[in-house]
Scaffold this motif. Structure first.
Motif, mmCIF file in Angstrom:
data_model
loop_
_atom_site.group_PDB
_atom_site.id
_atom_site.type_symbol
_atom_site.label_atom_id
_atom_site.label_comp_id
_atom_site.label_asym_id
_atom_site.label_seq_id
_atom_site.Cartn_x
_atom_site.Cartn_y
_atom_site.Cartn_z
ATOM 1 N N MET A 1 134.664 -30.718 50.396
ATOM 2 C CA MET A 1 134.938 -31.692 49.257
ATOM 3 C C MET A 1 134.253 -32.713 49.045
ATOM 4 S SD MET A 1 139.302 -32.168 49.424
ATOM 5 C CE MET A 1 140.343 -30.454 49.561
ATOM 6 N N MET A 2 133.683 -33.329 50.147
ATOM 7 C CA MET A 2 132.998 -34.599 50.322
ATOM 8 C C MET A 2 132.001 -35.038 49.309
ATOM 9 S SD MET A 2 134.761 -36.097 52.750
ATOM 10 C CE MET A 2 133.839 -37.550 52.970
ATOM 11 N N LEU A 3 130.939 -33.955 49.063
ATOM 12 C CA LEU A 3 130.180 -34.405 48.140
ATOM 13 C C LEU A 3 130.115 -33.645 46.370
ATOM 14 C CD1 LEU A 3 127.164 -34.710 50.469
ATOM 15 C CD2 LEU A 3 128.493 -36.503 49.390
ATOM 16 N N ARG A 4 131.415 -33.351 46.512
ATOM 17 C CA ARG A 4 131.346 -32.437 45.150
ATOM 18 C C ARG A 4 132.365 -33.367 44.033
ATOM 19 N NH1 ARG A 4 130.336 -26.910 45.759
ATOM 20 N NH2 ARG A 4 130.202 -26.162 47.845
ATOM 21 N N SER A 5 131.813 -32.834 42.920
ATOM 22 C CA SER A 5 132.478 -33.532 41.836
ATOM 23 C C SER A 5 133.928 -32.613 41.561
ATOM 24 C CB SER A 5 131.922 -33.794 40.670
ATOM 25 O OG SER A 5 131.642 -32.332 40.328
ATOM 26 N N TYR B 1 137.107 -35.496 46.823
ATOM 27 C CA TYR B 1 137.729 -35.944 48.058
ATOM 28 C C TYR B 1 138.792 -37.107 47.823
ATOM 29 C CZ TYR B 1 135.008 -39.366 49.987
ATOM 30 O OH TYR B 1 134.359 -40.462 50.134
ATOM 31 N N HIS C 1 125.816 -42.048 67.827
ATOM 32 C CA HIS C 1 126.220 -42.536 66.714
ATOM 33 C C HIS C 1 124.823 -43.094 65.778
ATOM 34 C CE1 HIS C 1 130.181 -43.788 68.294
ATOM 35 N NE2 HIS C 1 130.315 -42.780 67.697
ATOM 36 N N ARG D 1 123.397 -36.516 56.485
ATOM 37 C CA ARG D 1 124.464 -36.301 57.628
ATOM 38 C C ARG D 1 125.454 -35.273 57.147
ATOM 39 N NH1 ARG D 1 125.820 -41.491 58.033
ATOM 40 N NH2 ARG D 1 127.414 -41.434 56.644
ATOM 41 N N HIS D 2 125.846 -35.184 55.778
ATOM 42 C CA HIS D 2 126.583 -34.130 55.413
ATOM 43 C C HIS D 2 125.973 -32.797 55.531
ATOM 44 C CE1 HIS D 2 128.312 -31.586 52.241
ATOM 45 N NE2 HIS D 2 129.466 -31.791 52.929
ATOM 46 N N PHE E 1 130.106 -33.567 63.393
ATOM 47 C CA PHE E 1 130.560 -34.437 64.435
ATOM 48 C C PHE E 1 131.817 -33.803 64.964
ATOM 49 C CE2 PHE E 1 127.969 -37.406 62.129
ATOM 50 C CZ PHE E 1 127.689 -38.134 63.278
ATOM 51 N N THR F 1 123.534 -40.327 53.855
ATOM 52 C CA THR F 1 124.687 -39.852 53.750
ATOM 53 C C THR F 1 124.716 -38.165 53.595
ATOM 54 O OG1 THR F 1 125.877 -41.757 52.912
ATOM 55 C CG2 THR F 1 127.160 -39.702 52.459
ATOM 56 N N VAL G 1 131.123 -47.157 62.924
ATOM 57 C CA VAL G 1 131.196 -46.840 64.206
ATOM 58 C C VAL G 1 132.493 -47.761 64.813
ATOM 59 C CG1 VAL G 1 129.862 -47.209 66.407
ATOM 60 C CG2 VAL G 1 128.776 -46.567 64.514
ATOM 61 N N LEU H 1 125.147 -42.901 61.638
ATOM 62 C CA LEU H 1 126.497 -43.767 61.541
ATOM 63 C C LEU H 1 126.117 -45.123 61.892
ATOM 64 C CD1 LEU H 1 129.357 -41.462 63.016
ATOM 65 C CD2 LEU H 1 128.918 -41.986 60.512
ATOM 66 N N ASP H 2 125.096 -45.553 62.801
ATOM 67 C CA ASP H 2 124.768 -46.931 63.139
ATOM 68 C C ASP H 2 123.230 -46.849 62.908
ATOM 69 O OD1 ASP H 2 125.460 -49.223 64.203
ATOM 70 O OD2 ASP H 2 125.961 -48.660 66.185
ATOM 71 N N LEU I 1 138.053 -30.591 53.748
ATOM 72 C CA LEU I 1 137.608 -31.856 53.373
ATOM 73 C C LEU I 1 136.130 -32.043 53.678
ATOM 74 C CD1 LEU I 1 138.756 -34.727 52.785
ATOM 75 C CD2 LEU I 1 138.681 -35.385 54.957
ATOM 76 N N GLY I 2 135.523 -31.237 54.311
ATOM 77 C CA GLY I 2 133.884 -31.429 54.676
ATOM 78 C C GLY I 2 133.333 -31.063 53.586
ATOM 79 N N ARG J 1 136.028 -27.932 61.147
ATOM 80 C CA ARG J 1 135.636 -28.907 60.245
ATOM 81 C C ARG J 1 134.129 -29.229 60.271
ATOM 82 N NH1 ARG J 1 138.357 -34.797 60.471
ATOM 83 N NH2 ARG J 1 136.880 -34.668 62.549
#
Lengths: 241, 447
Positions: free
Chosen positions: A112-116, B2, A52, A84-85, A90, A81, B440, A57-58, A109-110, A163
């Motif tokens: 879609m995450m950072l798109r407008s 999303y 993580h 990571r994307h 993961f 972020t 987490v 993430l941590d 979904l992966g 994904r």
């Protein structure tokens, strides 16, 4: 080989009541391009915590994480972020698919995450085609519209791998990807991971208890009480699990 | 992107969210429909009241009628905004329709309302200039209850000397009186310190009217002003008797400001009364005369709005509870989204947008269903009555033919804005909780 991921003196401690629990005590490690590395150790050794931290993430209590030449622990949460994307995928033991979405939607979904919304609408067809291709390449071409509850464990893990692949990561962090599967399905998933690694040169860092899995990797990092015991390609019987 | 996609997916896949939408729909529906009925009722009542009350009235303060009509004629004719006026002699009494001289015990036991009556002595010719008397008479559908000669409504067609009287259709129907029935007015009056003089006067029902204002129709009897003057002018010289009145109905020109006219006339009258040492009196607009009733209805409308807004607050709690449950259910998803590159803001927006979507869909459905309900209110009222014996609105109580309603679009806007605001607020709190969640911990969460 180029180094993709590097951890330098990673420390992580949690405060429980008045006590500080040191889970990671200065971990140094790296993952090279196209390499498959196993992260082994007994329960409570800090494997998942390290994963993580490496996956941003941590945040670590101390030390630094590098992705290529970027010190990921020194950048803003927004840039973390994005990083990571773009660079990390993961895969989890319990698949962690979104129950309300179909297999195809989970993979899309992966992307879609950072798109407008306008950007997504412009590239919708390409994104969908890529997700369909990915699912077809892992043998789920006929299960696109099925929801996770309508898929078997192996199929769910395949969707989770698709994904992770959709945003073209350079390293996939897998937390016991076969831990929840029967031996035959686990074997199929491992074959898929090795196939992806071979074809796409994506590095994998796999947390595992399974000697069989560890023995097939390029390198094993052994953790004990929050410390790295050693980096080696050990014989299966030598691995303390 | 999303966030909206996922929010809608979450929204549509969880039946409890549909319950929240239904809650918002019902609250908005109730707020619009009930307030529309109240507004329609007020508008209708105001119209009816205005129809039965002249623009302005002069009310005499004193126990017995005054006899200085000429003075008022001059005063009113001098005012530029007074179009017409008609003197009245208004009194109260008990109505005995059986022609008996005394009130019997059985009738008293039945309740005083049945026999109580407001008697208004009018001159039909003048009265038609200040009220809609002719239209009221024409509004009686049953020809056998209409006066024989609308121009002279007190004509009874009988050879006897008994004067005619007009009753409201509601009262005549209630008592089952046909035209020509005998009516006896029993009352009394006192002049200064003398003993109370008993009034007992027989009338013959010459016809009925229907003003549309049930309360007025039920409690009023119109009789010739000359007869009332005979009763109250007994013992007075003829010139005085011919001027008796205790109220003047005043019709203003179109577009006149009621309050301005009232103020102006009152000031003129006060000056005159000081100069001539005459008895006092006040000018009232039609609103002043019915202030209690109108204020009461407005107050009820306000209370109803307040009570119904509590419903919106309850709906806000419903959305809060629903979305809080959703946050708990979706803890692992929050972790997944973080792993896939989702931001805290994105997670917040998922839940806030879910709440907003619940409010938008619920409010839209609420407005549409309320407009539809208002358009079919009468059918709905009949259906409720026939199916469940529930009266949404008792039209008969107010002498209305249908359930009144008037959609106030400003109110609809307020309802939607408050609902959207409150729902968004209710959604933001669980949204913040979700956004602040450690990814987490979320990933390790087991359901």
């Amino acid at each position: 080989m180029t180094e993709i991921l590097r951890a330098q003196g990673i420390e992580k401690s949690y405060r429980i009541g008045k006590q500080d629990i040191r889970v990671l005590r200065g971990i140094d490690m790296s993952v090279m391009e196209g390499e498959i590395v196993a992260l082994c150790g007994s329960s409570g050794a800090g494997k998942s915590t390290l994963l993580h931290v490496l996956g941003l993430l941590d945040p670590p209590s101390g030390g630094k994480v590098w992705y290529r030449d970027v010190c990921a622990t020194d950048i803003s949460p927004a840039r973390q972020t994005r990083l990571r994307h773009d660079l990390v995928g993961f895969v989890f033991q319990f698949y962690h698919l979104i129950a309300e979405l179909s297999a195809l939607e989970n993979v899309m979904l992966g992307e879609m995450m950072l798109r407008s919304l306008p950007d997504y609408m412009r590239h919708r067809k390409q994104i969908k085609a890529r997700a369909v291709d990915l699912l077809a390449s892992i043998g789920l071409g006929d299960r696109l519209k099925n929801r996770p509850s309508q898929l078997s464990g192996g199929e769910r893990q395949r969707v989770a791998i698709a994904r992770a692949l959709v945003s073209d990561p350079q390293v996939i962090l897998a937390d016991e990807p076969t831990g929840n599967l029967d031996s035959q399905t686990a074997e199929e998933i491992l074959e898929l991971i090795w196939k992806i690694n071979e074809e796409q040169n994506i590095a994998f860092l796999i947390v595992t208890h399974d000697q069989n899995v560890a023995s097939r990797t390029d390198r094993i990092i052994r953790l004990k009480d929050g410390l790295v015991l050693g980096h080696s390609q050990l014989e299966a019987e030598e691995i303390p699990l | 992107m999303y966030v909206y996609y996922l929010a809608l997916k979450y929204l549509l896949s969880r039946p409890i969210n549909l319950l929240s939408i239904l809650g918002v729909t019902l609250a908005v529906w109730a707020l619009i429909v009930i307030v529309s009925i109240f507004s329609g009722f007020i508008v209708k009542m105001e119209k009816h009241i205005q129809g039965t009350t002249s623009d302005l009235s002069f009310i005499h303060i004193g126990s017995s009628p005054r006899s200085d009509l000429t003075l008022f004629q001059k005063l009113l004719e001098a005012d530029p905004e007074v179009q017409a006026f008609a003197p009245r002699l208004v009194w109260h009494g008990m109505l005995d329709h059986a022609g008996k001289n005394e009130l019997d015990l059985r009738r008293l036991q039945r309740g005083p309302e049945r026999d109580f009556v407001q008697v208004i002595g009018i001159d039909p010719k003048q009265e038609q200039k200040v009220s809609r008397l002719r239209a009221w008479l024409a509004a009686v559908e049953d020809a056998s209850l209409r006066p024989v000669n609308p121009a002279k409504p007190f004509e009874t067609g009988s050879d006897d000397e008994i004067p005619g009287a007009l009753l409201g259709l509601a009262r005549a129907r209630d008592l089952g009186l046909p035209r020509g029935s005998s009516l006896t007015l029993v009352s009394g009056h006192q002049v200064r310190n003398e003993d109370v003089t008993r009034i007992q006067k027989r009338f013959r029902l010459s016809g009925c009217w229907s003003s549309g204002f049930y309360h007025f129709d039920e409690n009023t009897m119109l009789v010739p002003l000359s007869v009332m003057r005979d009763i109250f002018g007994e013992g007075r010289p003829a010139w005085q008797q011919a001027q008796l009145f205790n109220e003047i109905a005043i019709q203003l020109v179109e577009g006149a400001d009621l309050n301005q006219a009232k103020k102006r006339l009152q000031e003129s009258f006060d000056k005159l009364s000081q100069k001539k040492f005459i008895w006092g009196g006040i000018f009232w607009t039609w609103r002043d005369r019915n202030r209690n009733f109108l204020q009461n209805v407005e107050h009820q409308k306000f209370l109803m709005r307040l009570m119904l807004f509590v419903l919106v607050i309850v709906v806000g709690f419903l959305i809060f509870a629903t979305l809080s449950m959703m946050v708990v259910e979706k803890i692992r998803d929050i972790g997944i989204l973080s792993a896939l590159g989702g931001t805290r803001t994105g997670v917040l927006v998922i839940f806030a947008f879910s709440g907003l979507a619940i409010a938008i869909i619920g409010s839209s459905l609420g407005v549409l269903s309320a407009v539809w309900t208002c358009a079919h209110l009468n059918d709905f009222n009949v259906w409720l009555k026939d199916s469940f014996d529930i009266h949404l609105f008792r039209t008969s109580v107010y002498g209305l033919k249908e359930v009144p309603h008037q959609i106030e679009w400003l109110w609809v806007g307020i309802v939607c804005t408050v609902t959207l605001g409150l729902s968004s607020l209710s959604a933001i709190i669980p949204g913040f909780r979700a956004a602040r969640m450690d990814p987490v911990k979320a990933l390790r969460h087991e359901i």
